[in-house]
Every structure is written in C-alpha cells, then in structure tokens.
Design an enzyme around this catalytic site. Structure first.
Site, PDB file in Angstrom:
ATOM      1  N   LYS A 239     -40.482 -28.871 -70.359  1.00 37.16           N
ATOM      2  CA  LYS A 239     -39.713 -27.983 -69.503  1.00 37.16           C
ATOM      3  C   LYS A 239     -39.470 -26.689 -70.255  1.00 37.16           C
ATOM      4  O   LYS A 239     -38.804 -26.667 -71.289  1.00 37.16           O
ATOM      5  CB  LYS A 239     -38.389 -28.638 -69.128  1.00 37.16           C
ATOM      6  CG  LYS A 239     -37.523 -27.755 -68.263  1.00 37.16           C
ATOM      7  CD  LYS A 239     -36.361 -28.525 -67.694  1.00 37.16           C
ATOM      8  CE  LYS A 239     -35.455 -27.604 -66.900  1.00 37.16           C
ATOM      9  NZ  LYS A 239     -34.303 -28.320 -66.382  1.00 37.16           N
TER      10      LYS A 239
ATOM     11  N   LYS B 268     -43.245 -28.381 -66.117  1.00 38.84           N
ATOM     12  CA  LYS B 268     -42.424 -27.523 -65.269  1.00 38.84           C
ATOM     13  C   LYS B 268     -42.189 -26.194 -65.951  1.00 38.84           C
ATOM     14  O   LYS B 268     -41.849 -26.211 -67.140  1.00 38.84           O
ATOM     15  CB  LYS B 268     -41.101 -28.250 -65.018  1.00 38.84           C
ATOM     16  CG  LYS B 268     -40.041 -27.463 -64.329  1.00 38.84           C
ATOM     17  CD  LYS B 268     -38.786 -28.285 -64.207  1.00 38.84           C
ATOM     18  CE  LYS B 268     -37.722 -27.395 -63.630  1.00 38.84           C
ATOM     19  NZ  LYS B 268     -36.403 -27.842 -63.909  1.00 38.84           N
TER      20      LYS B 268
HETATM   21  C1  PBG Z   1     -31.362 -28.909 -64.221  1.00 39.00           C
HETATM   22  C2  PBG Z   1     -32.576 -28.491 -63.486  1.00 39.00           C
HETATM   23  C3  PBG Z   1     -33.063 -27.199 -63.237  1.00 39.00           C
HETATM   24  C4  PBG Z   1     -34.189 -27.338 -62.441  1.00 39.00           C
HETATM   25  C5  PBG Z   1     -34.396 -28.706 -62.253  1.00 39.00           C
HETATM   26  N1  PBG Z   1     -33.394 -29.396 -62.917  1.00 39.00           N
HETATM   27  C6  PBG Z   1     -32.499 -25.873 -63.617  1.00 39.00           C
HETATM   28  C7  PBG Z   1     -32.440 -25.431 -65.011  1.00 39.00           C
HETATM   29  O1  PBG Z   1     -32.933 -26.092 -65.934  1.00 39.00           O
HETATM   30  O2  PBG Z   1     -31.827 -24.384 -65.204  1.00 39.00           O
HETATM   31  C8  PBG Z   1     -35.011 -26.210 -61.892  1.00 39.00           C
HETATM   32  C9  PBG Z   1     -35.668 -26.498 -60.585  1.00 39.00           C
HETATM   33  C10 PBG Z   1     -36.150 -25.278 -59.858  1.00 39.00           C
HETATM   34  O3  PBG Z   1     -36.063 -24.128 -60.330  1.00 39.00           O
HETATM   35  O4  PBG Z   1     -36.663 -25.467 -58.747  1.00 39.00           O
HETATM   36  N2  PBG Z   1     -31.464 -28.801 -65.601  1.00 39.00           N
HETATM   37 ZN    ZN Z   2     -29.523 -28.879 -66.763  1.00 35.03          ZN
END
Ligand code: PBG
Ligand code: ZN
Length: 325
Positions: free
Chosen positions: A195, A248
C-alpha cells in the site's frame, strides 16, 4: 519467420475471432464492491467526492448488499464512519460498532455474500492516523493489539475475510494469532501488503473523514518510488500468514501487480482506489472520454497484469453491464 508469412492481423479480423483468441476477460466473479456505512437509519446520501457512491446506514447497507448478491458479485468490502472518534479509535473494535452492526445485518439479508472488512483505525481516531500516537508519531507495536482486537470483533460479528490496511509491521502475524486463539483459524487475511502513500486516496479520505489531522502517512505507507521494497513487504506478509496479497492503488502500480504475481504466485488482488474512480467520473462528466470503454479497459488492464480480483467502485455497475451482454 516474419512478414509476409506472419500476419498478426489475421487473428484480429472480426469480433468473433478476437473473442476466440482473447487472453483475458472481466467476469462478475472478479469484482468486489466497496461500501461506506454511516450511523443513523434509512440514510442513502451521495458522497460529494465520489459521485455515484453513497453513505449508507446499516439498514440501507443490508438492502444494497442483497441487490449486489442478485447481480452475482461475490464480495463487498466495508468501511465504517463511526458516531464518535477518539485517540485510540475505540469504535473500531466496539462490539456494537458501525461495522460490527452492519456485518450482522448484512448476514440476515445476504447470507451468501462474502463480507470483507477493512481493518484500520484511521476512520475511528480523532487524529486520523492509522495507529496509536506516541511522541507525535504512529507507534507500531501498541497499534498491533488494537488491530488484532478489531479483526477479532469483525470475525465475531460474522465477517468472512479481514483486510488490514494500516501498514504497521507485524500486523498480519498479530491478527493471525488472535484469530487462531479465538477459534477463527478459517478466516482468511487479505493483506494490503503493498500500500503506497498515495495522493489517489484523497476522495476516500473526504468520504470517510479520515484525513490525518497532522503530518501524513509516509512513515508507514510505502514510498511510490520503490518496487523492491514492495516485494519484501509481500514476502513478510506471506510468512506471517497472509492468504491474499493486495496491491494499491491500481493503474499507477501495474508493474508491482505483475511482479507480485510472477514472483510469489499468490492470490493477488488490486484496489482501484477512490482517486482513480473520481478521475474517470470527472473526465466522463466533461465528455472527455468514453466512460464505459475506459472503465472496461482499465479493469482489463488489472486482469492482464495479474490480478485475481479487483476492488472497484464501479463493481455493481459493471456487473449490470455484464448481465446485459
Ligand atoms: C484506510 C484505508 C484507506 C483506503 C482504504 N483503506 C485510506 C488511507 O489509507 O488513507 C483508500 C481507499 C481509496 O482511496 O479508495 N487505511
Ligand atoms: Zn488507515
């Protein structure tokens, strides 16, 4: 041998032959629809930052879940917006938290639909970070316990798959251990192993009210400049017991997706995130692109790159298209 013996265009002559030799296709089986659950009753409000997506109260989420099942989509992923936030994100692991209630309700209306729950604290903390704050930093080890508690409470409510998205070190092991000790050794972990600290999450943070109130997430999410580090992350998470690996965001990280699939051969998911969705919707609204063609081509790119399934805000609409065909 080459031209004129070889003529690749022979196999592109018409749609029938193209259909025959096609390497990848999108199936409804590949789609996961994200849903945002909010407190209250009978609420369905369009989300400003994600046109076409909605804030749904628990009752309306359950309704939407049964519609999604009818479309043939195998799974949803749930995000919750709690009634109140605090420094430890306690609503994330409350027995009657928003996600826990939603899971129980959905299981009544759509028992066969797989419920994936996002396991993180940022929607539940008043500071908006994904973990516990100590000395102005997100402290890794104290966060693990809260994440494990959150995953366990989701499993107890009836979640089918838990998906930690916090990027703390060791969270997969901590969650696996807690689930196993409590009789949930058959609940898979879908790890957001790769991520990136991405600007593509902007519209989601508006939708979930989860933007960090100070600093950013670069101390725990990955640097977009790095690829080898992604593979090290995957290796660690697989060792800790992750069943599925997620990459992601999507389009900007297709190289990583392909690399994960080729190097590890594990079940691999991709998340086409909020910013990717919002950009397509905005460009379509301005009549700059052919919306349906762009969505289809984008989803295909994930399959081609190696994804087994795709988390996308377009899931239920694409499922409708596939039904019409
Ligand atoms: C929570 C989370 C996020 C997303 C999924 N789980 C946001 C972040 O990490 O700030 C992003 C999903 C999206 O942008 O569609 N940590
Ligand atoms: Zn988070």
């Amino acid at each position: 041998m080459s031209f004129p013996i070889n003529r690749p265009r022979r196999l592109r002559k018409n749609e029938t032959i193209r259909r025959l030799v096609r390497e990848n296709r999108i199936s409804v089986d590949d789609l996961v629809q994200p849903l945002f659950v909010v407190p209250g009753k009978n609420i369905k409000t369009e989300i400003d930052s994600l046109p076409g997506q909605y804030h749904l109260s628990v009752d309306r989420t359950a309704e939407e879940a049964s519609r999604i099942t009818t479309l043939g989509i195998p799974a949803i992923i749930l995000f919750g917006i709690p009634e109140k936030k605090d420094s430890l994100g306690s609503e994330a692991y409350a027995e009657n938290g928003i996600i826990q209630r939603a899971v129980r309700e959905i299981k009544k209306t759509a028992p066969d639909l797989l419920i994936i729950t996002d396991v993180c604290l940022c929607e539940y903390t008043d500071h908006g970070h994904c973990g516990v704050i100590k000395d102005n930093r997100v402290s890794n080890d104290p966060t693990l316990e809260l994440l494990a508690k959150t995953a366990l409470s989701h499993a107890r409510a009836g979640a089918d798959i838990v998906a930690p998205s916090d990027m703390m070190d060791g969270r997969v092991a901590a969650i696996r251990k807690t689930l196993d000790e409590n009789g949930f050794n058959d609940i898979p972990i879908l790890s957001y192993a790769v991520k990136y600290a991405s600007a593509y999450y902007g519209p989601f943070r508006d939708a979930a009210g989860s933007a960090p109130q100070f600093g950013d997430r670069k101390g725990y999410q990955m640097d977009p400049a790095n690829a080898l580090e992604a593979f090290r992350e995957v290796e660690l998470d697989l060792d800790e017991g992750a069943d599925i690996i997620m990459v992601k965001p999507g389009v900007a990280y297709l190289d990583i997706l392909t690399g994960v699939k080729q190097k590890f051969g594990c079940v691999t998911a991709v998340y086409q995130v909020s910013g990717e969705y919002a950009m397509i919707e905005a460009a379509a609204k301005m009549n700059l692109i052919d919306r349906k063609a762009i969505i289809t081509e984008t989803l295909l790119s994930f399959k081609r790159a190696g994804a087994d399934f795709i988390l996308t805000y377009h899931a239920s609409e694409v499922a409708e298209w596939l039904k019409e065909k």
